[in-house]
Design an enzyme around this catalytic site. Sequence first.
Site, short mmCIF file in Angstrom:
data_model
loop_
_atom_site.label_atom_id
_atom_site.label_comp_id
_atom_site.label_asym_id
_atom_site.label_seq_id
_atom_site.Cartn_x
_atom_site.Cartn_y
_atom_site.Cartn_z
N ASP A 94 0.81 -1.21 0.00
CA ASP A 94 0.00 0.00 0.00
C ASP A 94 0.84 1.27 0.00
OD1 ASP A 94 1.08 -0.23 2.50
OD2 ASP A 94 -0.80 0.08 3.60
N CYS A 97 5.11 -0.39 2.52
CA CYS A 97 5.66 -1.73 2.73
C CYS A 97 7.02 -1.71 3.41
CB CYS A 97 5.72 -2.51 1.41
SG CYS A 97 6.81 -1.82 0.16
N HIS A 203 8.89 -3.58 -3.81
CA HIS A 203 8.23 -4.11 -2.62
C HIS A 203 9.23 -4.71 -1.64
CE1 HIS A 203 4.67 -5.26 -0.41
NE2 HIS A 203 5.13 -6.48 -0.29
#
Length: 226
Positions: A94, A97, A203
């Site tokens: 979101d 991370c 990520h």
Amino acid sequence: MRNRMPTTNECSSSTSISNQQDAENDRMIAVLLSEECAKFDSAITQRLSKFAPVPHIPRINSHIPTLSDTTLDYQRLLQRLNVYDLYELKVSGDGNCQFRALSDQIYRSPDHHKHVRKEVVKQLKDNRALYEGYVPMKYKHYYKKMAKSGEWGDHVTLQAAADKFAAKICLLTSFRDTCFIEIVPRYQTPTGELWLSFWSEVHYNSLYEMQDAPLRREPRRKHWLF
């Protein structure tokens, strides 16, 4: 009835309480790091000892890979996780991370990501000379942007986190030529290690040894997560 304006003494007392709470948070972080991370330090490090870590250079986010590249990178990361018998605790994609993964390593829960972000931004703000040279924009604009929930963390915030929490941050990466990266505190000895997976510049997740994998529900996956 009209609201009464707080007196100077009341404001001073409120500020003092806030400062005491911040100091207590810092002490709690130090205790958690020393107790929880110490038992995790050697096992993964020993497995990856044959790889020389790449020197860390703080930098902001720039290149975002294509979906095709991220797919290939994730397969490479999965292979490395399997080889070293590591469990990847996935956190929400979101925009928070990096801070969620750091929170999970420090507090054993990703839910304290707002506090972690706040502490990292405070480190950036209070130590401008350490980080400004790595930021190709107005520095005040940079740390104010980083204070916003959902703003992606970068390699500058990782260095600030290592410095703030006195922890060596180790990234198991998906990069073809780089297995892992170490980020060490600049002016203090690390009190522990925080292990994250780093996938294709997009990520971060939290890493554990397989036998220590926490039993927690994984978050809902975003469109670029597998």
